[in-house]
Design a protein around this motif. Structure first.
Motif: not given
Ligand code: NAD
Ligand code: FES
Length: 279
Positions: A193-194, A163, A218, A216, A139-141, A172-173, A114-115
């Motif tokens: 990272i996600g 997805d 957050n 990573s 990976g994105a929805k 998914m990833v 995603g972001v």
């Protein structure tokens, strides 16, 4: 004040901005982040750096409008200014510390969810600039939420998965990683990272496959300097602060369940008071 030179909507609710910040651009490395404030009264927003241009003195950020402050940020246009851009914060990616010869011997895969796709870009670009090949799984929805695809294609071997199967591979990833592994891609190093839930399940899989994995983190951040304790995590049974000890950690040692619980608590006033009392 920091001038916004470009502001674009990449896709629904995800915005890209190029900001004039010469001192940050001069010093930053892949993996590091910024804390910005829209105005003097604004909350601090931690954002990973998506790209930088040392010659032009600019940094690029990608932001998802999810809370009040990020919505305010998303409304800004080219020519507007940010009150603060503080950084680079955190430690650079470990990859920047390794010898290029060692990196060239490794089969590296990035998992970008995603972001979280945005902070993967400077790492893949940095490797490309140093002659190191890597694979990236985005990976994105769904198809509309895939970002930065064209830029990634120039710096890595790209695999996109959605997805709902509306674009690229389907699922998914973690499924894409397992499939690529089964297709003969025996990776030596993974960077994920996600969203935290994605990083948790990527780490579960890479542990089974025996792939060392960096994530990573957050979590909520306030000061970004190790003073407030907001970004506290448990890694290998020890307390760590994402802002100064990270944001990257050995994913197989991170207590993701605790990190996700802390994120949930921050969403309510009662939860925030509870966390404050624990700090
Ligand atoms: P999303 O929910 O659309 O998920 C992105 C991808 O992650 C999915 O397409 C899927 O492939 C994978 N994924 C999600 N859940 C999974 C699971 N249970 N198992 C395996 N794979 C899974 O992502 P989004 O809405 O863009 O994510 C927003 C989140 O990302 C926010 O919480 C934001 O804080 C976080 N984020 C993290 C970083 C970072 O540095 N870690 C950077 C930017 C954003
Ligand atoms: Fe305050 Fe990390 S954000 S200690």
């Amino acid at each position: 004040m920091f001038k916004i030179l470009e502001a674009n909507e990449l896709t629904t609710n995800i915005y890209q901005m190029i900001v004039e910040a010469p001192r940050v651009a001069e010093a930053c490395l892949p993996g590091q982040f910024l804390i910005i404030r829209v105005d003097e009264e604004g909350e601090r927003i931690p954002l990973t750096i998506c790209d930088y241009d040392r010659e032009k003195g600019t940094v690029e950020i990608v932001v998802q409008a999810i809370g009040a402050e990020t919505h305010l940020l998303s409304k800004l246009k080219a020519g507007d200014h940010l009150a603060d851009v503080v950084g680079p914060l955190g430690k650079p990616s470990d990859l920047c510390e390794e010898s290029i010869e060692d990196l060239k011997k490794k089969k590296i895969v990035f998992i970008a969810g995603g972001v979280g796709t945005a902070p993967v870009y400077p790492q893949a670009k940095w490797l490309k600039e140093h002659g190191v090949d890597c694979d990236v799984i985005i990976g994105a929805k769904n198809k509309d939420l895939v970002i930065l695809e064209d830029r990634f294609k120039k710096v890595c071997n790209l695999h996109v998965t959605t997805d709902d199967g509306s674009y690229g591979r389907s699922g998914m990833v973690t499924k894409a990683l397992q499939d690529l592994w089964d297709e003969g891609n025996k990776y030596d190093h993974c960077v994920a990272i996600g969203p935290m839930i994605m990083m948790k399940f990527v780490c579960k899989l890479t542990q089974e496959l025996g792939i060392p994995t960096v994530v990573s983190m957050n979590p909520i951040m306030v000061d970004g300097t190790g003073m407030c304790g907001a970004c506290r995590l448990t890694v290998d049974g020890q307390v760590k602060f994402a802002c100064v000890d990270g944001p990257e950690f050995d994913g197989h040692k991170v207590d993701f369940d605790q990190a996700m619980n802390r994120m949930k608590l921050y969403k309510t006033e009662e939860g925030r008071l509870l966390l404050k009392a624990q700090e």
